[in-house]
Write an enzyme that holds these catalytic residues in place. Structure first.
Site, mmCIF file in Angstrom:
data_model
loop_
_atom_site.group_PDB
_atom_site.id
_atom_site.type_symbol
_atom_site.label_atom_id
_atom_site.label_comp_id
_atom_site.label_asym_id
_atom_site.label_seq_id
_atom_site.Cartn_x
_atom_site.Cartn_y
_atom_site.Cartn_z
ATOM 1 N N ASP A 1 -23.006 12.343 -146.299
ATOM 2 C CA ASP A 1 -22.891 12.175 -147.750
ATOM 3 C C ASP A 1 -21.443 11.997 -148.174
ATOM 4 O O ASP A 1 -21.140 11.190 -149.062
ATOM 5 C CB ASP A 1 -23.494 13.397 -148.450
ATOM 6 C CG ASP A 1 -23.378 13.300 -149.963
ATOM 7 O OD1 ASP A 1 -23.965 12.366 -150.548
ATOM 8 O OD2 ASP A 1 -22.682 14.152 -150.553
ATOM 9 N N LEU B 1 -50.961 30.745 -91.452
ATOM 10 C CA LEU B 1 -50.825 29.500 -90.705
ATOM 11 C C LEU B 1 -51.392 28.390 -91.575
ATOM 12 O O LEU B 1 -52.342 28.611 -92.331
ATOM 13 C CB LEU B 1 -51.601 29.549 -89.387
ATOM 14 C CG LEU B 1 -51.164 30.558 -88.329
ATOM 15 C CD1 LEU B 1 -52.099 30.474 -87.130
ATOM 16 C CD2 LEU B 1 -49.736 30.292 -87.890
ATOM 17 N N ARG B 2 -50.827 27.205 -91.458
ATOM 18 C CA ARG B 2 -51.349 26.079 -92.233
ATOM 19 C C ARG B 2 -51.732 24.949 -91.295
ATOM 20 O O ARG B 2 -50.934 24.537 -90.448
ATOM 21 C CB ARG B 2 -50.312 25.604 -93.257
ATOM 22 C CG ARG B 2 -50.256 26.500 -94.481
ATOM 23 C CD ARG B 2 -49.176 26.057 -95.454
ATOM 24 N NE ARG B 2 -49.283 26.775 -96.717
ATOM 25 C CZ ARG B 2 -48.860 28.014 -96.919
ATOM 26 N NH1 ARG B 2 -48.296 28.667 -95.919
ATOM 27 N NH2 ARG B 2 -48.997 28.595 -98.092
ATOM 28 N N SER C 1 -53.746 24.846 -108.639
ATOM 29 C CA SER C 1 -52.356 24.780 -109.101
ATOM 30 C C SER C 1 -52.295 24.221 -110.513
ATOM 31 O O SER C 1 -52.881 23.179 -110.802
ATOM 32 C CB SER C 1 -51.522 23.897 -108.165
ATOM 33 O OG SER C 1 -51.428 24.479 -106.881
ATOM 34 N N LYS D 1 -57.740 31.936 -107.638
ATOM 35 C CA LYS D 1 -56.299 32.105 -107.785
ATOM 36 C C LYS D 1 -55.708 30.886 -108.490
ATOM 37 O O LYS D 1 -56.009 29.747 -108.122
ATOM 38 C CB LYS D 1 -55.633 32.272 -106.417
ATOM 39 C CG LYS D 1 -56.030 33.549 -105.685
ATOM 40 C CD LYS D 1 -55.316 33.657 -104.354
ATOM 41 C CE LYS D 1 -55.686 34.954 -103.627
ATOM 42 N NZ LYS D 1 -54.990 35.066 -102.320
#
Length: 450
Positions: free
Chosen positions: A418, A157-158, A17, A54
């Site tokens: 000014d 699936l994680r 990442s 990746k």
């Protein structure tokens, strides 16, 4: 267990990442140093035996979406797969739909620069729509979870670091494999638990405004130990504990100023070549303020008679130093008109003042200066007086006109200084000079949030 040991055979690539190529912006996003370490780790991965690498980039509007083409250039000489991920709602990431850039918009920007871009072959159930530029070694893709979800074909699936199965990133429900394994579950038992978890997966996730960002764990904790009842101590970043990452000279991002277009590969000053860019309608609006004293505000807003405006510095007609200063301001003329003309002239002279700006044929310059009073809650006692300058510049050209708008505002406010320095020189303050909006160009339209 055989089930866990078998997971290793699926590791054919590594995701890394990196949301920005700007080291300063990297610290802003991650709240730590280590940009160079990430680039070196990326280089190590590309030289490893992995099938492919990746690079995941979460795109957030007005934060890093202007770097899209810089990431695309990384795929020219390296077999890198850059994946642009739409900004997604998670706990703690300050989700705002306005910050999300649809993948279709990013693709349009890339096509404007690389018209020959084509769809690339994709693996079955791939979450990213992949594209390739002919002649480039790498590829790029989009994970459009928000604008064009892929729920029907998602087979992901994680398994979190604390042993929980998540069937969808946006589903706060989790199934614990850790607890089952600690209770002596067999491989068949584990398989059945996973099957039950998958069978409970919804057809598609909720809309972007209905996704639960309260109980669903933050994305950063999906890969870390997570405890709902007690905050965990963050681990030291890998780049701080693994000095061997620095042994290889990085070929990715070797250019030390990868996002500074006015510097060449060696860091020397370089004027950007816009010769091949097609001209387009471009506008930019900038604004800024100059805070002044109440006396200066009165002089700017009051209409004086001809006799008053011609009164001199003679002590007999101008008793006191303050009166002489006021008379000096009056004799200079209409402060706002002079500042307006100066701002217009400044915009036209931008390329002469800013060394690497391209000379542009400006079609229109609008400058507006307005005296204003900012009163405190208790009334005029704490009032602040200021003049706000706004400049909108337009042209039909090959590069933007933001610098012309900023120069117009800067010169306009300096002219006010000014004109009024005789009565407020020690108290005035210029601030809040910024680009408010722009249209046209590869990077698309921009409007600063109020």
């Amino acid at each position: 267990m055989q089930f866990i040991r078998g997971l290793g055979q699926f590791t054919r690539f590594t995701p890394i990442s990196l949301d920005t190529l700007d080291p300063f912006k990297f610290e802003l996003i991650t709240r730590r140093r280590g940009h160079d370490a990430v680039l070196k780790a990326l280089d190590v991965a590309l030289h490893s035996k992995l099938s492919f690498v990746k690079l995941n980039v979460v795109v957030v509007k007005s934060l890093n979406d202007m770097e899209i083409l810089d990431f695309i250039k990384l795929t020219k000489d390296t077999p890198l797969s850059v994946r642009f991920i739409e900004f997604m709602p998670f706990t703690g990431n300050k989700w705002d739909q306005k910050k999300m850039v649809p993948s279709s918009e990013l693709l349009s920007r890339i096509r404007a620069e690389y018209p020959a871009v084509i769809r690339d072959a994709e693996e079955l159930n791939e979450t990213a729509r992949t594209w390739k530029i002919p002649g480039f070694k790498g590829s790029f893709g989009f994970i459009s979870s928000m604008s064009d979800h892929f729920c029907s074909s998602c087979n992901r699936l994680r398994l979190t670091a604390d042993g929980q199965i998540k069937v969808c990133l946006f589903d706060p429900n989790e199934v614990s494999l850790r607890d089952a394994m600690r209770q002596g579950a067999s491989d068949d038992d584990i398989t059945k638990i996973i099957q039950r978890a998958v069978s409970g997966k919804k057809e598609k996730h909720a809309g972007m405004n209905e996704i639960d960002v309260v109980t669903n764990r933050p994305m950063i904790l999906i890969g870390h130990y997570y405890n709902n009842t007690r905050a965990t101590r963050p681990r030291r970043p890998y780049y701080e504990t693994s000095p061997h990452l620095f042994e290889r000279t990085s070929s990715i991002g070797a250019r030390p100023y990868s996002t500074l277009t006015h510097l060449d590969e060696s860091g020397k000053v370089n004027m950007v070549d816009v010769g091949n860019k097609p001209p387009s309608k471009r506008t930019a609006t900038a604004s800024g303020k100059i805070f002044i004293t109440s006396l200066a505000y009165e002089l700017v807003t009051k209409t004086y008679t001809e006799t008053e405006s011609q009164s001199g510095d003679d002590d007999s007609t101008s008793p006191g130093q303050q009166q002489r200063a006021m008379n000096k301001v009056k004799r200079k003329g209409d402060t706002l008109t002079v500042a307006q003309l100066a701002a217009i002239m400044g915009a036209k002279q931008t390329s002469s003042l800013i060394p690497l700006c391209h000379p542009l044929s400006l079609s229109k310059i609008d400058v507006d200066l307005r005296p204003q009073v900012e009163r405190g809650r208790s009334g005029s006692e704490h009032a602040r007086y200021f003049i706000e300058c706004s400049a909108t510049v337009s042209c039909e050209g090959k590069t933007g006109v933001e610098m012309e708008a900023l120069t117009a505002v800067s010169v306009g406010l300096l002219t006010v200084w000014d004109m009024l320095k005789a009565v407020a020189g020690k108290e005035m303050e210029i601030s809040d000079i910024k680009v408010v909006a722009k249209t046209g160009g590869v990077h698309g339209d921009f409007e600063r949030a109020a």
